[in-house]
Each structure stands twice: as C-alpha cells, then as structure tokens.
Design an enzyme around this catalytic site. Structure first.
Site, mmCIF file in Angstrom:
data_model
loop_
_atom_site.group_PDB
_atom_site.id
_atom_site.type_symbol
_atom_site.label_atom_id
_atom_site.label_comp_id
_atom_site.label_asym_id
_atom_site.label_seq_id
_atom_site.Cartn_x
_atom_site.Cartn_y
_atom_site.Cartn_z
ATOM 1 N N GLU A 66 20.544 3.937 52.373
ATOM 2 C CA GLU A 66 21.760 3.481 53.062
ATOM 3 C C GLU A 66 21.408 3.048 54.484
ATOM 4 O OE1 GLU A 66 24.927 6.377 52.942
ATOM 5 O OE2 GLU A 66 26.359 4.978 53.861
ATOM 6 N N ASN A 74 32.328 2.844 46.435
ATOM 7 C CA ASN A 74 31.641 4.114 46.691
ATOM 8 C C ASN A 74 32.675 5.139 47.151
ATOM 9 O OD1 ASN A 74 29.197 5.882 47.553
ATOM 10 N ND2 ASN A 74 30.448 5.762 49.408
ATOM 11 N N GLU A 75 32.700 6.273 46.488
ATOM 12 C CA GLU A 75 33.641 7.346 46.869
ATOM 13 C C GLU A 75 34.998 6.759 47.257
ATOM 14 O OE1 GLU A 75 31.790 10.189 49.566
ATOM 15 O OE2 GLU A 75 30.215 10.621 48.110
ATOM 16 N N TYR A 123 26.478 17.107 46.351
ATOM 17 C CA TYR A 123 25.417 17.614 47.230
ATOM 18 C C TYR A 123 25.355 19.130 47.154
ATOM 19 C CZ TYR A 123 25.006 12.994 49.305
ATOM 20 O OH TYR A 123 24.778 11.650 49.501
ATOM 21 N N GLU A 178 24.395 10.152 43.944
ATOM 22 C CA GLU A 178 24.168 10.821 45.237
ATOM 23 C C GLU A 178 24.070 12.311 44.959
ATOM 24 O OE1 GLU A 178 26.470 9.940 48.735
ATOM 25 O OE2 GLU A 178 26.701 7.838 48.144
ATOM 26 N N GLN A 223 18.535 11.012 50.572
ATOM 27 C CA GLN A 223 18.246 9.589 50.514
ATOM 28 C C GLN A 223 16.739 9.374 50.662
ATOM 29 O OE1 GLN A 223 20.654 7.100 53.022
ATOM 30 N NE2 GLN A 223 22.560 8.143 52.495
HETATM 31 O O1 AHR Z 1 24.653 10.102 51.723
HETATM 32 C C1 AHR Z 1 25.488 10.217 52.817
HETATM 33 C C2 AHR Z 1 26.958 9.944 52.469
HETATM 34 O O2 AHR Z 1 27.423 10.929 51.611
HETATM 35 C C3 AHR Z 1 27.240 8.657 51.744
HETATM 36 O O3 AHR Z 1 27.344 7.564 52.578
HETATM 37 C C4 AHR Z 1 28.554 8.940 51.086
HETATM 38 O O4 AHR Z 1 28.751 8.206 49.906
HETATM 39 C C5 AHR Z 1 28.511 10.434 50.853
HETATM 40 O O5 AHR Z 1 29.682 11.050 51.251
#
Ligand code: AHR
Length: 511
Positions: A36, A181-182, A261, A316, A365
């Site tokens: 990103e 995205n999201e 995450y 992600e 990432q």
């Molecule tokens: O990876 C960091 C961020 O986490 C991304 O931009 C977003 O999609 C997620 O919330």
C-alpha cells in the site's frame, strides 16, 4: 482435517501422513503480498527513483527485487488498503505527476512517482501478477473502467495510444481486480445493500480487454467481504453471497475478501519487540482465531455456493503491533520477531487446511509496514523472520494437500493453553512429499516421529527456523539472528525422526 488434539504433555509427537488421500490444490496465491502507499511501504521500500545512489532498475531497488524473487511472490495487491479508495490513477501516469496528499496515512505528500507503469514494471521484475484494487469509495465506475481500458486494450483507442506513448504498447495483464476495500469502514462506510449495488455496477463496467485474458484466462473479480466474526460481518457475507447466488449474466464475482489482523487491543497495541513469553502466548492464541473466522464465513458461503466457485481471499492479515518509538504512528512501522514467523506458519497452515475455499491471501504488508518481509533504511535492507518463513514455504505453492494426523499435546503458559505442535503436509508437482512442522513451545524441544509410509523416500532434508528468544529480531546491525539452518535425517522403517527446537518451524522434503 484429520487432526486430533488431546491434553497429553508428551515430549514426543507422532505424526501420521496419509499420502493415499490427497486433498485440494494449495493455490500459489495463498502466498501473496500487499503493498500500500503507506509509510515507507512503496516509497523507499520499492521505489527510490532512477537517480538514486541505491542500485535500482528504472527506479526500483535491485536488492528488494532479488529478495522477493526468491519468495516466488505470486501476486501483489496494490495500491491499498484504505489508500485505494482515494487513489486516482491519472495522477500517477505520464511525465508530469500531480503531487497530492496521503490523507489516510500520516497526511504526507504523495508524489505519485510510483504509479501504474512503475507498479507493472515492479511486478515484471519480481515475476508476480497484478491484484489491482480499484477506487469505489471516492471514484466512479467510469474512472475505474477507463483505468482498465488504459491497461488492457490492444486496440488504438485514445487510452490505448496514451499507454503506448507512456512506454508500454502491449496490453498489460491484470489477473485480479479488487472492487473496493473495507467498504464497511474506511472505504465509504456503506451498508451491505449499498455495497452490493456498487459491486454490480463495477463488475459490469470495469472490463478487461486484454485478448489473452478472455475465457478461461479471465481477470478474477474480488468483492469486499467481512472484517471479523461480529454479526454485522456475517450479515455482510450473507448479503454479498445472496446477491451472487441470484446474479444475472451481466455481472459476476470470483472471490470474497476477508480481513483479519492479530491485534489484542486496538487502543493499546502490544510491542513488536522486547516482550516475553506472556505476550508470545497471548498473540499466538489470538492468531489461531483465524481458523474459526474462516470456518464461520465459509459456512455462510457454502449455503449460497456449495460448489465453492467463489474463493475466500484473505487479502489483509498479520500481526499488528504498536508503532516503534520515534516513528510516525501513521506509517505503521513495527519490528518482526521469531513470534511473527510462528504466527505466519500457523496462519498459512490454517489457509492450507481450508484450501478448497481459501485460494488466495495477502499478508500485510510486504515492506516496512506491519508484518513485513523486508525492512529498509536508505541503502540498508534486512530480511525478517517472516521473510525466511515464506521462503521455506515456497514448495507448498501449487502443491496438493495431504492429510496429517497427530496428537498435538498442549503448551501451557499461565491461563493460556495452546497446541504444542502444528503440522501440514503436501505433495509437489514432482510427487515429492513436504512436511512443515511448528513447535510452538518456547521452552521444550520435541521429538517428532513422522510416519511417511507410502513414499519411497530414503532421507528427509530441509531447513529449520528458530531463534535465541521469542522476541529475537533481525536488525541492520545483526541481520542473521533469525535465519534458517539446514536439517537432514534418514527415513527408517517408513519413519522420519526429527528433534524440533523450542519455538521453531521446520520444513522438510522426503526424497
Ligand atoms: O493495512 C493497513 C490498513 O488496514 C489497510 O489500509 C486497511 O484496509 C486496513 O484497515
């Protein structure tokens, strides 16, 4: 999964590999990356510009390219993340780039010097495919449609000629298209129904014209999916899958994204270094929730898509810790320790066990951001424990899942109880058997006794990754604290016997 766990505390673990029951193909895209425009993920991490003293090819760092080629990166998701929903592609093409702001990540200047052509050049240099995330939040279907025409047409349209004038006469291949995205959060805070109406429009009009990408080779479209186990996300998965089940000829999708995450407390994140066994076991416990999350959303998908045509794309994931002291909090800079290598192994193993539904993943990432493969500082580069883990797992790309049964035992730390061992197996395209075994216990070595009857192998060779401490890291000054070491043993009576170090991941092939 052919796997059992009991409360036993044995220091010996028997693993039984059943080569007679091969399962799903482990799609190479499970080992994808995410880059990103965030902190030094792209600028400095990939792009230094052609005039830099750092050795580069057309502005892209040579050291990073060499390191990534060894990982056989299947695809890279770009340009975000949240950034994607504010990205306007025209600002990143041609000789004059518009200088904008990166309002998502630190409010810093975005020079747009790394744009479409630079991304495609980078992919070409590392040998990966493009996973482009288009702007649904603040863009328009027309803008996204024109981007794809610019990239993929072989005809002399105005956009096709503009691409040629900018240095690339041949159409580009765009293998994967992320539609937003999201969108339930940073991508526009949409309701499921509102998103579904956007999805239909983008799916219909954002076309890939590359003649080589018609029919079987078509670009795969990935819809925004859930971001956790909560009811609002199960409703989201339901809404998108239900819409797909009833879809008309005029739109389609091939994947549903999942973001998750490993973060214990969003408002008080744990440190990425300088921690002890408590935080090690807490983080590993939390990361194992990935299995239940995938099972939950897969079960919903099964209701609408029993043939598993739609892939679940975990695009992600990874450990998310507190920013390193002295860094811009908007840049998401953290260290990467032995704990992260174990975390990555556990997640990849989960994806592999769900390989019939999970056919792509992108760790967050790739460089300098969150759970990175690589960290850079000007001309310096260091490879992280997660990098070495990914390198050891390369043989699992496109291999065939082979079930394993084992008694995992239990590793207990305070009130946390974890399986002591985790393992997966697969056969590669040449028929060679591969085993990946993780010893989660940071205190005890384990003797593994793997029954590989049915293979003709005489020896087992491979690598093991461990470290002096759970929080050991590689630094620019000491880059080889956590690196794999060779292991080998003979196969006796159809069995491989191996001693696994505490907190280690071992990958071996039987040959
Ligand atoms: O990876 C960091 C961020 O986490 C991304 O931009 C977003 O999609 C997620 O919330």
């Amino acid at each position: 999964m052919g796997q059992t766990q009991t409360g036993s505390d044995a220091d010996k673990v028997s693993i039984s590999v059943d080569v007679s029951k091969p399962g799903a193909k482990i799609d190479r895209n499970l080992f994808g990356q995410f880059a990103e425009h965030l902190g030094h993920g792209v600028y400095e991490g990939i792009w230094v510009g052609p005039d830099s003293n750092i050795p580069n090819t057309r502005g892209i760092r040579n050291d990073v390219v060499t390191a990534l080629k060894a990982l056989r990166v299947p695809n890279v998701r770009w340009p975000g993340g949240c950034f994607a929903d504010e990205y306007h592609w025209r600002k990143g093409i041609g000789p004059q780039r518009m200088v904008t702001l990166n309002s998502n990540w630190g409010g810093v200047v975005e020079p747009n010097t790394f744009g479409t052509h630079e991304f495609m050049d980078f992919l070409d240099q590392i040998g990966a495919e493009a996973y482009l995330s288009v702007n649904v939040g603040s863009g328009t279907p027309q803008e996204a449609a024109e981007w794809l025409e610019y990239l993929t047409t072989s005809q002399a349209t105005t956009l096709g000629k503009e691409r040629a004038a900018n240095g690339h006469p041949a159409p580009y291949k765009i293998a994967y298209l992320g539609i937003g995205n999201e969108s339930w959060d940073c991508g526009g805070n949409m309701t499921p129904d509102y998103y579904v109406s956007q999805l239909k429009i983008y799916s219909r009009f954002v076309r890939n014209f590359n003649p080589a990408q018609q029919g079987q080779q078509q670009m795969l479209k990935i819809a925004v999916g859930p971001g956790g186990p909560e009811a609002r996300f199960t409703e989201w998965t339901e809404a998108v899958m239900k819409a797909w089940q009833n879809h008309q000829w005029s739109w389609d999708m091939n994947g549903l994204s999942l973001h998750s995450y490993t973060v214990l407390h969003w408002d008080k994140k744990l440190a990425s270094m300088g921690f002890g066994e408590t935080e090690y076991s807490q983080v590993l416990k939390a990361t194992l929730d990935m299995d239940g999350l995938i099972a939950k959303h897969s079960a919903i998908m099964d209701q609408y898509d029993p043939q598993k045509k739609i892939a679940l794309v975990v695009d992600e994931w990874g450990g998310w810790y507190a920013p390193l002291p002295g860094t811009d909090p908007g840049f998401l800079v953290q260290q990467n320790s032995m704990r992260d290598a174990v975390l990555a192994a556990l997640n990849l193993n989960i994806f592999v066990r769900h390989a019939d539904r999970v056919r792509m993943s992108n760790i967050a990432q790739m460089i300098n951001v969150l759970q990175a493969m690589i960290m850079t500082d000007k001309e310096k580069m260091v490879l992280t424990p997660t990098y070495y883990l990914y390198k050891m797992y390369v043989p699992f790309q496109d291999a065939t899942f082979v079930p394993v049964a084992f008694n995992a035992g239990t590793y207990v730390n305070g009130n946390i109880s974890l399986p002591r061992v985790d393992a997966i197996a697969a056969k590669d395209e040449t028929g060679k058997l591969w085993l990946a075994i993780t010893n989660l216990d940071p205190n005890k070595a384990i003797e593994i006794d793997a029954n590989v009857a049915g293979t003709s192998g005489k020896s087992a060779v491979g690598e093991t990754l461990t470290a002096p401490k759970v929080d050991s890291v590689n630094t620019f000054e000491a880059p080889r604290t956590v690196v794999p070491k060779s292991v080998s043993t003979t196969v006796r009576d159809g069995k491989v016997t191996l001693k696994l170090d505490p907190k280690s991941v071992t990958v071996i092939s039987v040959q």
